[in-house]
Write an enzyme that holds these catalytic residues in place. Structure first.
Site, PDB file in Angstrom:
ATOM      1  CG  ASP A  10      26.639  56.537  36.068  1.00  0.00           C
ATOM      2  OD1 ASP A  10      27.286  56.717  34.835  1.00  0.00           O
ATOM      3  OD2 ASP A  10      27.159  56.764  37.351  1.00  0.00           O
ATOM      4  CE  LYS A  71      30.027  56.321  29.580  1.00  0.00           C
ATOM      5  NZ  LYS A  71      29.894  56.613  30.854  1.00  0.00           N
ATOM      6  CD  GLU A 173      29.900  60.424  32.626  1.00  0.00           C
ATOM      7  OE1 GLU A 173      30.801  59.994  32.943  1.00  0.00           O
ATOM      8  OE2 GLU A 173      29.462  59.252  31.693  1.00  0.00           O
ATOM      9  CG  ASP A 197      33.039  60.739  36.654  1.00  0.00           C
ATOM     10  OD1 ASP A 197      34.235  59.584  37.291  1.00  0.00           O
ATOM     11  OD2 ASP A 197      32.058  60.676  36.153  1.00  0.00           O
TER      12      ASP A 197
END
Ligand code: AMP
Length: 639
Positions: A10, A71, A173, A197
């Site tokens: 992850d 990211k 994800e 999420d």
């Protein structure tokens, strides 16, 4: 025992986590330096590169060279990043439309692409897994937010390659979280699940259906610019104002103080998830600045952002063609879902429905990725062998046609892998070239969508307008990565063309290969550096132990002087040559010291009274005496 391990990573905006299907047939969340997650931080320091906890810990002292949030930059163009850039203490420069991170390393200014920074983090996760499993690990599944664009997915895959990984698949994800969730629950019949999420930097909502081990992603929606860091930013802003009023100190331009303040605010935010009041404190120029914030104040400060999370929830439900009452379970994932107010807002939206929080929010994604990795690796994952994963393309993909229109080939939420072909033609008589411009987005006008790349198809025979037939094919693979080809039917010209435009902001395969070898060289250097540091520390410990031994034992002065000379010589050698010295020399030096000193000490123990000898049952005594032994390596054993 699996033939080789495959890990699930992850790769989070703020924290990363790695898991593996271990030899005992269970999914293990691999522990890192401090806990199960590793800060996605990379620091460039005078003593080499630091990654994770050690990088984050020194961020205050080295703000210009400590990189986080890669990211948020990966696979994006510089012009899209105005908002993000405001929050970075490090420098991001525009290199041909692409963001590059500028840092100082080895006394030089160097630039790194977001892929390279992500690769360093992935390399760390690989190392963590290898240390834990005591073997090399190559195969990996890496997760990305469901709303990630095609270029961000490709860039993440490249980051994995640069890190020396064999990327089995890039998965969404929420899908990974659903795998972890679905496997934990034994349900009968199909049910719809909503995955909410909310992590550190990104937010994803997915609607999935789970039926007898089969997962289907029905819709995904999200916001790549919403997460825990945004709440931190609001807190930072509030405390800058408070400290300005209270202490007449302006922290806005003090990078070191800002990093400290951000850390303290993030901590306070976490505390407010369980307490009603939290304190934010920083030390600036020797002065202690301090203030408090209540949970209610925090909630009203962030309420607009909290409420904003419902927009993608509504959109995902609409895209899936479902009413909120048709959702059987709401799964919450990501560290920010620990905030009580967010849980309440979400639960209220679903009529007070209880949220499913059985999965550890920080680990669920890595867990699911590891399950997927082990299935793709061919491991005998008894519980999950029949698992089939259907994912979707999160954003519509198409090309620009006359009048700046977007002609969509693959619609948002189409199950992937998928391919679609449409036939196009020329607009002008005698035209022998067409420009294929590939876009992603939901608008009917390309200028409101994002350009992914463009290429020319030329050299086909001249003909009147609308006569040539040009087949354009879009293929999205299981990773969500797009390939586009165009061919003119009559002449067969231009088959198998893929996007490679001069203004493409992706890395070319040659770039990836170069970065991969550079990263490998750097990894080897770092490994060698680490081994050297270890050997040097061991030699110093050995010298200290012998020194303590001669101080504590009643050695004849001849022997004492002999040992002291050896220790002094070695110390002098170490001090004068430690910069250039090799690991092997250090190990050899330690052997020499032991070889010369140990017999002298052993002889002394033989002749002295038994009472004065160290108690060999007392490990501390043995340790102090310089009589410790060490396991031999396999090669040494064969000698
Ligand atoms: P993730 O990307 O899922 O690891 O989430 C990281 C984010 O969760 C960071 O912004 C953290 O500050 C936030 N977070 C972690 N624990 C808590 C907590 N107890 N309360 C509020 N936010 C938290």
């Amino acid at each position: 025992m699996p033939k080789s391990y495959a890990i699930g990573i992850d790769l989070g905006t703020t924290y990363s986590c790695v898991a593996v299907y271990n030899q005992y047939s269970i999914i293990d969340i691999v522990p890192s330096d401090l806990g199960n997650t590793t800060p996605s931080y990379v620091a460039f320091t005078a003593n080499g590169r630091l990654v994770g906890e050690s990088a984050k810990a020194q961020a205050t002292l080295n703000p210009n060279n400590t990189v986080f949030d890669a990211k948020r930059l990966i696979g994006r163009r510089f012009e899209e990043l105005e908002e993000e850039l405001k929050h970075f203490p490090f420098t991001v420069v525009n290199k041909g439309g692409v963001p590059k991170i500028e840092v100082e390393e080895d006394g030089q200014i160097k630039t790194f692409s977001p892929e390279e920074i992500s690769a360093i983090i992935l390399g760390k996760m690989k190392d963590i897994a290898e240390t834990y499993l005591e073997c090399e690990v190559k195969n990996a599944v890496i997760t990305v937010p469901a709303f990630f664009s095609d270029s961000a997915r490709q860039a993440t895959k490249n980051a994995g390659i640069i890190a020396g990984l064999n990327v089995l698949r890039i998965i969404n994800e929420p899908t990974a979280a659903a795998i972890a969730y679905g496997l934990d629950k034994k349900s009968v019949g199909e049910k719809n699940v909503l995955i909410f999420d909310l992590g550190g930097g990104t937010f994803d909502v997915s609607v999935l259906s789970i039926d007898d081990g089969i997962f289907e992603v029905k819709a995904t929606c999200g916001d790549t610019r919403l997460g825990g860091e945004d709440f931190d930013n609001l807190l930072v802003k509030r405390f800058i104002e408070m400290f300005k009023q209270k202490y007449n100190k302006d922290l806005k331009r003090d990078k070191g103080a800002l990093t400290l303040l951000r850390k303290s605010c993030e901590k306070a935010k976490r505390i407010l998830s369980s307490e009603l009041v939290a304190t934010v404190a920083v030390e600036v120029d020797g002065a202690d600045l301090e203030g408090t914030i209540s949970r209610t104040e925090f909630e009203s400060l962030c309420e607009p952002l909290f409420e904003k999370t419902l927009v993608p929830v509504e959109q995902a439900l609409a895209d899936a063609g479902l009413d909120s009452s048709e959702i059987a379970d709401i799964v919450i994932v990501g560290g920010s879902t620990r905030i009580p107010r967010i849980r309440t807002i979400l639960s209220d939206y679903f009529g007070g429905k209880q949220l499913n929080c059985s999965i550890n929010p920080d680990e669920a994604i890595a867990y699911g990725a590891a399950v997927q990795a082990s299935v793709l690796n061919g491991d005998q994952v008894v519980a999950h062998q029949d698992m089939l994963l259907l994912d979707v393309c999160p954003i519509s993909l198409g090309i620009a046609t006359a009048g700046g229109q977007m002609t969509t080939l693959i619609k948002r939420n189409t199950t992937i892998p998928t391919s679609e072909m449409k036939v196009f033609s020329t607009t002008v008589d005698g035209q022998t070239t067409v420009l294929v411009q590939v876009y992603e987005g939901e608008s009917t006008l390309v200028r409101e969508n994002s350009l992914l790349g463009r290429f020319q198809l030329s050299g086909f025979p001249a003909a009147p307008a609308r006569v040539p037939q040009i087949e354009v094919t879009f293929e999205v693979d299981a990773n969500g990565i797009l390939k586009v080809s165009a061919v003119e039917r009559n002449s067969g010209k231009g088959s198998a063309i893929t996007i490679q435009s001069p203004d493409s902001y992706r890395l070319t395969p040659a770039d990836v290969e170069r970065m991969s070898s550079e990263a490998e060289v750097k990894r080897q250097q770092d490994k060698r550096f680490g081994e050297k540091r270890k050997a040097e520390t061991q030699l110093r410990c050995c010298l200290d132990q012998f020194r303590q031994t001669i101080d504590s034992c009643q050695l004849p002065s001849k022997d004492r002087i002999a040992i002291a000379n050896i220790l002094d010589d070695t110390t002098q050698w170490l001090e004068s040559s430690s910069a250039e010295v090799e690991v092997e020399e250090l190990v050899q030096r330690q052997r020499d010291v032991e070889l010369h000193c140990q017999p002298i000490i052993a002889k002394h123990f033989e002749v002295s009274e038994k009472a004065s000898a160290p108690d060999l049952n007392d490990t501390e005594d043995v340790h102090q005496s310089g009589l410790t032994i060490e396991e031999l390596s396999d090669e040494e054993e064969e000698m």
